[in-house]
Design a protein around this motif. Structure first.
Motif, PDB file in Angstrom:
ATOM      1  N   ILE A   1       0.528  29.560  47.037  1.00 13.00           N
ATOM      2  CA  ILE A   1       1.334  30.154  48.114  1.00 13.00           C
ATOM      3  C   ILE A   1       1.447  29.171  49.275  1.00 13.00           C
ATOM      4  O   ILE A   1       2.505  29.047  49.898  1.00 13.00           O
ATOM      5  CB  ILE A   1       0.721  31.495  48.580  1.00 13.00           C
ATOM      6  CG1 ILE A   1       0.767  32.512  47.442  1.00 13.00           C
ATOM      7  CG2 ILE A   1       1.467  32.038  49.799  1.00 13.00           C
ATOM      8  CD1 ILE A   1       0.158  33.854  47.791  1.00 13.00           C
ATOM      9  N   THR A   2       0.366  28.478  49.534  1.00 13.29           N
ATOM     10  CA  THR A   2       0.414  27.429  50.565  1.00 13.29           C
ATOM     11  C   THR A   2       1.470  26.406  50.212  1.00 13.29           C
ATOM     12  O   THR A   2       2.273  25.989  51.057  1.00 13.29           O
ATOM     13  CB  THR A   2      -0.964  26.744  50.689  1.00 13.29           C
ATOM     14  OG1 THR A   2      -1.950  27.724  50.976  1.00 13.29           O
ATOM     15  CG2 THR A   2      -0.946  25.704  51.802  1.00 13.29           C
ATOM     16  N   GLU A   3       1.497  25.974  48.948  1.00  9.54           N
ATOM     17  CA  GLU A   3       2.484  24.991  48.494  1.00  9.54           C
ATOM     18  C   GLU A   3       3.902  25.558  48.573  1.00  9.54           C
ATOM     19  O   GLU A   3       4.843  24.852  48.941  1.00  9.54           O
ATOM     20  CB  GLU A   3       2.174  24.561  47.067  1.00  9.54           C
ATOM     21  CG  GLU A   3       0.875  23.795  46.919  1.00  9.54           C
ATOM     22  CD  GLU A   3       0.499  23.541  45.476  1.00  9.54           C
ATOM     23  OE1 GLU A   3      -0.450  22.804  45.247  1.00  9.54           O
ATOM     24  OE2 GLU A   3       1.183  24.081  44.575  1.00  9.54           O
ATOM     25  N   LEU A   4       4.041  26.840  48.229  1.00  6.67           N
ATOM     26  CA  LEU A   4       5.363  27.482  48.271  1.00  6.67           C
ATOM     27  C   LEU A   4       6.009  27.336  49.642  1.00  6.67           C
ATOM     28  O   LEU A   4       7.194  27.034  49.755  1.00  6.67           O
ATOM     29  CB  LEU A   4       5.221  28.967  47.906  1.00  6.67           C
ATOM     30  CG  LEU A   4       6.444  29.868  48.160  1.00  6.67           C
ATOM     31  CD1 LEU A   4       7.608  29.446  47.281  1.00  6.67           C
ATOM     32  CD2 LEU A   4       6.080  31.333  47.925  1.00  6.67           C
ATOM     33  N   PHE A   5       5.197  27.522  50.708  1.00 12.20           N
ATOM     34  CA  PHE A   5       5.760  27.495  52.048  1.00 12.20           C
ATOM     35  C   PHE A   5       5.643  26.138  52.742  1.00 12.20           C
ATOM     36  O   PHE A   5       6.489  25.788  53.559  1.00 12.20           O
ATOM     37  CB  PHE A   5       5.096  28.562  52.918  1.00 12.20           C
ATOM     38  CG  PHE A   5       5.484  29.967  52.569  1.00 12.20           C
ATOM     39  CD1 PHE A   5       6.740  30.459  52.893  1.00 12.20           C
ATOM     40  CD2 PHE A   5       4.602  30.796  51.889  1.00 12.20           C
ATOM     41  CE1 PHE A   5       7.105  31.756  52.573  1.00 12.20           C
ATOM     42  CE2 PHE A   5       4.955  32.099  51.563  1.00 12.20           C
ATOM     43  CZ  PHE A   5       6.214  32.580  51.899  1.00 12.20           C
ATOM     44  N   THR A   6       4.600  25.375  52.440  1.00 10.38           N
ATOM     45  CA  THR A   6       4.310  24.198  53.268  1.00 10.38           C
ATOM     46  C   THR A   6       4.515  22.861  52.588  1.00 10.38           C
ATOM     47  O   THR A   6       4.414  21.821  53.256  1.00 10.38           O
ATOM     48  CB  THR A   6       2.849  24.252  53.757  1.00 10.38           C
ATOM     49  OG1 THR A   6       1.966  24.053  52.641  1.00 10.38           O
ATOM     50  CG2 THR A   6       2.532  25.566  54.421  1.00 10.38           C
ATOM     51  N   LYS A   7       4.764  22.839  51.300  1.00 12.64           N
ATOM     52  CA  LYS A   7       4.910  21.557  50.600  1.00 12.64           C
ATOM     53  C   LYS A   7       5.991  20.725  51.273  1.00 12.64           C
ATOM     54  O   LYS A   7       7.125  21.176  51.470  1.00 12.64           O
ATOM     55  CB  LYS A   7       5.251  21.780  49.128  1.00 12.64           C
ATOM     56  CG  LYS A   7       5.023  20.549  48.258  1.00 12.64           C
ATOM     57  CD  LYS A   7       5.128  20.901  46.780  1.00 12.64           C
ATOM     58  CE  LYS A   7       4.802  19.690  45.920  1.00 12.64           C
ATOM     59  NZ  LYS A   7       4.880  20.010  44.478  1.00 12.64           N
ATOM     60  N   GLU A   8       5.627  19.513  51.639  1.00  9.84           N
ATOM     61  CA  GLU A   8       6.515  18.663  52.428  1.00  9.84           C
ATOM     62  C   GLU A   8       7.813  18.383  51.684  1.00  9.84           C
ATOM     63  O   GLU A   8       7.802  18.004  50.511  1.00  9.84           O
ATOM     64  CB  GLU A   8       5.811  17.348  52.764  1.00  9.84           C
ATOM     65  CG  GLU A   8       6.555  16.498  53.770  1.00  9.84           C
ATOM     66  CD  GLU A   8       5.760  15.271  54.190  1.00  9.84           C
ATOM     67  OE1 GLU A   8       6.283  14.487  54.978  1.00  9.84           O
ATOM     68  OE2 GLU A   8       4.613  15.120  53.722  1.00  9.84           O
ATOM     69  N   ASP A   9       8.913  18.577  52.378  1.00 10.84           N
ATOM     70  CA  ASP A   9      10.277  18.294  51.886  1.00 10.84           C
ATOM     71  C   ASP A   9      10.771  19.289  50.833  1.00 10.84           C
ATOM     72  O   ASP A   9      11.970  19.558  50.763  1.00 10.84           O
ATOM     73  CB  ASP A   9      10.392  16.872  51.321  1.00 10.84           C
ATOM     74  CG  ASP A   9      10.110  15.818  52.363  1.00 10.84           C
ATOM     75  OD1 ASP A   9      10.414  16.073  53.541  1.00 10.84           O
ATOM     76  OD2 ASP A   9       9.569  14.749  52.008  1.00 10.84           O
ATOM     77  N   THR A  10       9.890  19.821  49.987  1.00  5.92           N
ATOM     78  CA  THR A  10      10.353  20.663  48.886  1.00  5.92           C
ATOM     79  C   THR A  10       9.930  22.121  49.003  1.00  5.92           C
ATOM     80  O   THR A  10      10.397  22.962  48.244  1.00  5.92           O
ATOM     81  CB  THR A  10       9.838  20.110  47.545  1.00  5.92           C
ATOM     82  OG1 THR A  10       8.402  20.091  47.560  1.00  5.92           O
ATOM     83  CG2 THR A  10      10.363  18.700  47.301  1.00  5.92           C
ATOM     84  N   GLY A  11       9.019  22.453  49.907  1.00  7.13           N
ATOM     85  CA  GLY A  11       8.591  23.840  50.085  1.00  7.13           C
ATOM     86  C   GLY A  11       9.655  24.676  50.779  1.00  7.13           C
ATOM     87  O   GLY A  11      10.556  24.148  51.446  1.00  7.13           O
ATOM     88  N   LEU A  12       9.561  25.988  50.628  1.00  9.66           N
ATOM     89  CA  LEU A  12      10.538  26.897  51.238  1.00  9.66           C
ATOM     90  C   LEU A  12      10.598  26.723  52.750  1.00  9.66           C
ATOM     91  O   LEU A  12      11.682  26.610  53.332  1.00  9.66           O
ATOM     92  CB  LEU A  12      10.179  28.338  50.889  1.00  9.66           C
ATOM     93  CG  LEU A  12      10.972  29.449  51.607  1.00  9.66           C
ATOM     94  CD1 LEU A  12      12.448  29.344  51.282  1.00  9.66           C
ATOM     95  CD2 LEU A  12      10.442  30.825  51.234  1.00  9.66           C
ATOM     96  N   GLY A  13       9.429  26.698  53.392  1.00  7.18           N
ATOM     97  CA  GLY A  13       9.410  26.562  54.848  1.00  7.18           C
ATOM     98  C   GLY A  13      10.024  25.258  55.298  1.00  7.18           C
ATOM     99  O   GLY A  13      10.822  25.206  56.244  1.00  7.18           O
TER     100      GLY A  13
END
Length: 455
Positions: free
Chosen positions: A358-370
């Motif tokens: 879930i962290t990756e879903l929102f915060t992944k640099e350049d490719t995450g949702l956020g």
């Protein structure tokens, strides 16, 4: 404007006629200006509302894009009598049994008893050291009293953490030096060197220990831990312990667990802000067939483009270490109205069992949702961005309308002056003709044999 309003020769209301002609000439153009200005002003208001909603949404996105929003840990203690604790995200979930055997304390040393606090002690130098810190020197004059020496120690710029105070004991006053640092590594050393007559300074500053330095001692799951301070940063990974009382027979149970409340709050704030933004766009672009009224930005490509991009990002899947993942997998679904709805129970369970995806879903640099959403929204709301360009374009249109109004006013002034000139010239001509007519009639009446008829 002409010099007359009512014609002398004709009796016509020249001012009224000119005003009516000027108004007839300018009315259509003025009405068009008013309509366009009202439409553009409304668009500026609508664009402002859109930018405000997008900026608020972007703030929530930035919070959601930070890794420290996720993976937080929390700690609880079975009692707060002996210690308190705080954690960072590196803390490992688990339970720890802690006993506080001894608190750390700082050393205090006292001088010999002096006759009083105001009499001179003796000339010389005091060299004071605290632990491994370098010594700082106090120069004592032959007139300095115990009080003067106390002030010099406390005011010394290179004082490494020694505090001096006078204690008036049963036998007389003593200068007591205390360490600002706890632990056995922070002992105070005083070396007095006499430079004047007598041995007053060295005799007075033959120090004795008043309070011993102590290290803190705690037992964590049976392992003894010794610390110079009552704040232990490294005893347990990611956990900071602050000791406040000691009793080795008493056990405090620390429980470290995942804190999903912060993450859930950030996600729910994001959903609320998204729904506010989408509702704002819908209100600005809708058309009410029943009342036949259109939203301020109805038919405008800008809000529709923003709406389309956001919906695409919301419905997309994002790569995580647990595979492709979307909002639906954590309990967030899109309603028929195009808004988001949160299943709080499902979201809570997903966050509690999350292994980092879930962290990756929102915060992944350049490719995450956020990150993707924030980047997209930034292009619109940043200084000099798309919305600022649109605002500037609308402002320029208003400025052109203002310029056109000025030009129309100038033309109408010239037109008004021209009409007054023409009507005044006509009125003067009629006046002259009337005068000539009156003159001819008068002469005819005065001819012999002409009988004047009275009507």
């Amino acid at each position: 404007m002409g010099l007359t309003s009512v014609g002398i020769g004709t009796g016509m209301d020249i001012g009224g006629i000119v005003t009516a002609l000027v108004n007839a000439e300018s009315a259509a153009k003025t009405a068009k200006f008013d309509t366009n200005q009202g439409r553009i002003t409304a668009q500026i208001s609508g664009i402002g509302a859109l930018k405000s909603a997008m900026s608020e949404f972007n703030d929530k996105l930035k919070t959601l894009s930070k890794t420290d929003t996720f993976g937080s840990q929390k700690v609880s203690a079975s009692t707060k009598d002996y210690l308190s604790a705080s954690v960072d995200k590196t803390a490992v979930s688990g339970s720890y049994q802690v006993k506080v055997e001894q608190l750390a304390q700082s050393q205090k040393v006292g001088s010999a008893v002096a006759a009083d606090t105001t009499s001179a002690i003796g000339q010389g130098t005091l060299s004071i050291t605290l632990g491994s810190n370098g010594a700082f020197d106090i120069e004592v004059s032959d007139t300095d009293s115990l009080t003067d020496i106390m002030k010099k120690i406390n005011d010394a710029e290179d004082n490494s953490g020694v505090t001096a105070t006078i204690v008036n004991g049963e036998l007389g006053p003593q200068l007591v030096l205390g360490s600002s640092k706890t632990g056995e590594d922070n002992l105070i050393s005083v070396n007095a060197v006499d430079t004047g007559t007598g041995t007053g300074l060295s005799d007075t500053f033959t120090m004795t220990e008043v309070t011993p330095a102590k290290n803190a001692i705690v037992h964590i799951d049976g392992v003894k831990v010794v610390s110079q301070s009552n704040t232990l940063d490294n005893a347990i990974t990611g956990v900071t312990l602050t000791l406040n009382s000691a009793d080795v027979t008493k056990t405090t149970t620390l429980t470290v667990s995942k804190d999903s409340a912060k993450s859930q709050s950030a996600i729910e704030d994001f959903v609320d802000s998204y729904n506010t933004l989408m509702s704002t766009i819908q209100d600005l672009t809708k058309y009410d067939a029943e009342t036949q009224t259109a939203g301020i930005l109805q038919g405008d490509a800008l809000p529709r483009s923003i709406q389309g991009q956001l919906r695409t990002l919301i419905s997309s899947q994002y790569e995580t270490s647990a595979g492709n993942q979307g909002l639906a997998s954590i309990g967030i679904k899109t309603t028929t109205e195009g808004l988001l709805d949160v299943d709080t129970t499902k979201l809570s369970e997903a966050l509690k069992s999350d292994n980092g995806s879930i962290t990756e879903l929102f915060t992944k640099e350049d490719t995450g949702l956020g990150a993707k959403m924030s980047s997209m929204v930034d292009t619109y709301v940043k200084s000099g961005g798309v919305i600022d360009s649109r605002d500037n374009s609308l402002d320029e249109q208003l400025a052109r309308i203002g310029k056109s109004r000025e030009q129309l006013a100038a033309r109408m002034t010239a037109y008004s002056n021209r009409l007054y000139t023409q009507f005044n010239a006509m009125d003067l001509l009629v006046a002259n003709l009337n005068s000539q007519s009156d003159s001819i009639l008068s002469r005819l009446d005065s001819l012999p044999g002409v009988v004047k008829q009275n009507n």
